[in-house]
Scaffold this active site. Structure first.
Site, mmCIF file in Angstrom:
data_model
loop_
_atom_site.group_PDB
_atom_site.id
_atom_site.type_symbol
_atom_site.label_atom_id
_atom_site.label_comp_id
_atom_site.label_asym_id
_atom_site.label_seq_id
_atom_site.Cartn_x
_atom_site.Cartn_y
_atom_site.Cartn_z
ATOM 1 N N SER A 283 -4.739 -6.569 4.482
ATOM 2 C CA SER A 283 -3.392 -7.105 4.615
ATOM 3 C C SER A 283 -2.603 -7.065 3.309
ATOM 4 C CB SER A 283 -3.476 -8.546 5.114
ATOM 5 O OG SER A 283 -2.304 -9.264 4.845
ATOM 6 N N SER A 284 -1.349 -6.623 3.385
ATOM 7 C CA SER A 284 -0.480 -6.604 2.213
ATOM 8 C C SER A 284 -0.219 -8.004 1.685
ATOM 9 C CB SER A 284 0.854 -5.926 2.556
ATOM 10 O OG SER A 284 0.659 -4.595 2.939
ATOM 11 N N VAL A 286 -2.219 -10.711 1.830
ATOM 12 C CA VAL A 286 -3.396 -11.163 1.090
ATOM 13 C C VAL A 286 -3.511 -10.403 -0.226
ATOM 14 C CG1 VAL A 286 -5.911 -11.360 1.130
ATOM 15 C CG2 VAL A 286 -4.590 -11.812 3.211
ATOM 16 N N ALA A 287 -3.217 -9.112 -0.190
ATOM 17 C CA ALA A 287 -3.313 -8.286 -1.393
ATOM 18 C C ALA A 287 -2.407 -8.806 -2.506
ATOM 19 C CB ALA A 287 -2.956 -6.833 -1.059
ATOM 20 N N GLU A 301 -5.767 -0.902 -1.375
ATOM 21 C CA GLU A 301 -5.480 0.090 -0.335
ATOM 22 C C GLU A 301 -5.031 -0.742 0.854
ATOM 23 O OE1 GLU A 301 -5.763 1.840 2.969
ATOM 24 O OE2 GLU A 301 -7.871 2.322 2.590
ATOM 25 N N CYS A 336 -5.052 1.665 9.414
ATOM 26 C CA CYS A 336 -3.997 1.451 8.424
ATOM 27 C C CYS A 336 -3.115 2.688 8.298
ATOM 28 C CB CYS A 336 -4.595 1.073 7.072
ATOM 29 S SG CYS A 336 -5.865 2.203 6.485
#
Length: 555
Positions: A283-284, A286-287, A301, A336
């Site tokens: 997940s973006s 969380v990233a 990624e 993704c």
């Protein structure tokens, strides 16, 4: 259970297909317990015979008193018990990672024999995965926890096997190839080395439970790092079994720690153990949080709202439609790299592309898992998103938009028919609409729009405004059109040409985002070196001094 859905004849056909692909003469498979590394049977795992997943730390497998119970995505039956590490149990993992020095377990100047060891491990593991029985075991295990068609699950095993084959023998040591530049005088030279980070962490998602963790784990190990691996608990049973296979192939028990826990506890592990680098796939949202918490010592990624542009040269409509269907709906859209939005040049409207897309999507059935459970987005949420899109002026439902019928998929997961919503390009670009249109739905859902000759720049502006740039496709054989689009876009893995796709990345090319200094790649030597090593320069200056050297004036 899945076997009841597939049926005995389907299972027999699947087994024959894997035998044929791998060159096997036999068309039967022994039970999984006959595989020396396996501690479960993928076919028999059920509520009455649940599988158990352990943790690995400091060279030993162990269980905890508390368990995370995983529901079968197809019938809601509690069929896997994952040993769950809570806050009180993280100390051994923190200690294990903290013991690894910053210079790693091996590097170009220390313990070089380990480069050869991992070449041997890769060769043995590749050979094991090429065995039809082992390939079938992992294929079925993947299907049980992340339902996808047998062919899609088998492809994941094949990519992993080829990757390991690619890094057999001397290929691991070649990853650490150095260079030397002549110095200014006799005895001086500068040397550039690929240096490990030492203690590292790997966090991977549910959708590719074998391929992503194996490729990133082995890349980390090849370069000399000591990793702690966390895989989404819903699918971690796959990687637990793979680690047992790798141990049989020579991987030292102490080289990798394997933890099952929730995101909160894993964040605490990272903050206390302080790994020098963390690889996160997922997940973006969380990233971005992790990037802050870890002070930038991370490679990402992350997810992507991936686009495909069909150019003005209409050709091979059947093939293009088939690829679009695969890109949008294979694995129920849970890639993704899945095609999130399709930009069609107006010339394609004179073809029957959309009707062919609808026909291909309608072939997908739960019975063969060409469409199935969506593990991170509920049916209710997907249909609510569709409803919001249909409120945009000029929008319309092209096909799908209904829940799957006659199934036992639990309500915590999603289950809808492959869906496509048309949104006018001009409306999409409006501030009030752009965010909702470009929201990634990790399921069998895509946006379709149309553009005219003089609207290409509007399409490129749309792509420019997107925040994640993972995969893309430019479907055209017009070199000037390709040049225009490729020169004004940034996606890290971009396919170009009439056969262009957004999904299905093999092991023979880079896969990862671009346009972000934190971007991570996977699969290739370049990806491994970028993610799992850093540059170290050592300048040797051993003399001799000139015979008449004297102390010079101060400067």
């Amino acid at each position: 259970m899945l076997r009841s859905i597939l049926g005995s004849s389907s299972r027999a056909n699947a087994r024959r297909s894997v035998s044929i692909f791998l060159g096997a003469s036999a068309t039967h498979f022994r039970a999984a317990h006959s595989l020396s590394f396996a501690t479960l049977d993928a076919e028999e795992t059920s509520g009455s015979k649940p599988a158990e997943v352990s943790n690995l730390v400091q060279g030993k497998w162990h269980s905890t008193s508390s368990h995370n119970t995983i529901l079968d995505p197809l019938n809601g039956e509690p069929f896997i018990k994952v040993s769950d590490v809570d806050e009180t149990g993280i100390k051994p993992f923190v200690e294990s990672l903290s013991k690894c020095p910053k210079y790693g377990l091996h590097n170009p100047l220390r313990s070089q024999e380990r480069y050869l060891l991992f070449g041997d491990i890769s060769a043995k593991a590749a050979s094991r995965l090429a065995d039809p029985e082992v390939a079938h075991f992992f294929t079925r295990l993947i299907q049980r926890v992340s339902p996808k068609s047998y062919k899609q699950a088998l492809a994941e095993v094949q990519v992993t096997q080829k990757f390991l084959e690619n890094f057999s023998g001397d290929q691991v040591r070649f990853l650490a190839r150095s260079f030397t530049v002549p110095g200014n005088h006799l005895g001086q030279q500068s040397n550039g080395f690929r240096w490990p980070y030492g203690p590292v962490a790997i966090i991977t998602p549910f959708n590719f439970p074998l391929e992503i963790p194996v490729l990133q784990l082995m890349g980390a190990l090849y370069m000399g790092n000591k990793p702690i691996l966390k895989v989404d608990s819903k699918v971690s049973v796959v990687m637990e079994q793979m680690l047992r296979l790798l141990h049989e192939c020579g991987l030292l028990m102490e080289d990798v720690d394997f933890i099952n826990t929730d995101g909160f506890v894993m964040n605490k592990v990272l903050l206390e153990a302080n790994p020098r680098m963390t690889l996160f796939t997922g997940s973006s949202t969380v990233a971005e949080r992790l990037a802050v918490d870890l002070r930038g010592r991370i490679k990402l990624e992350d997810a992507g709202f991936d686009w495909k542009i069909l150019g003005p040269d209409v050709q091979e409509v059947d093939y293009v439609a088939w690829v679009c269907d695969q890109d949008a709906y294979a694995c129920s859209g849970q890639k993704c790299s899945a095609q999130s939005i399709l930009f069609m040049h107006e010339n394609w409207n004179s073809s029957d592309l959309v009707s062919k897309l609808e026909s291909l999507a309608s072939r997908r059935k739960l019975e063969d898992l060409t469409v199935g459970p969506v593990l991170t987005v509920t049916t209710e949420r997907m249909l609510a998103h569709m409803k919001r899109l249909l409120e945009i002026p000029g929008s319309k439902l092209l096909f799908g938009g209904q829940p799957l019928e006659n199934h036992t998929i639990p309500e915590i997961y999603g289950a809808i028919k492959p869906t496509a919503v048309f949104v006018p390009l001009s409306e999409m670009l409006k501030k009030d609409h752009f965010e909702i249109v470009t929201t990634e739905i990790f399921g069998p859902f895509q946006i379709i729009t149309e553009y005219k000759n003089d609207e290409l720049q509007m399409v490129l502006d749309t792509c420019e405004r997107m925040h994640a740039h993972l995969t893309a496709a430019v479907v055209s054989n017009d070199p000037l059109f390709l040049q225009e689009v490729l020169g004004k876009s940034v996606n890290g893995t971009t396919y170009a040409g009439i056969r262009a796709r957004t999904t299905g990345a093999p092991q023979n090319h880079w896969f990862g985002p671009a346009g972000d200094p934190l971007g991570a790649g996977i699969g290739t030597p370049e990806a491994i070196k970028l993610v799992w090593s850093c540059h170290r320069e050592i300048i040797y200056d051993i003399g001799p001094l000139p015979s008449e050297w004297e102390v010079p004036p101060s400067t």
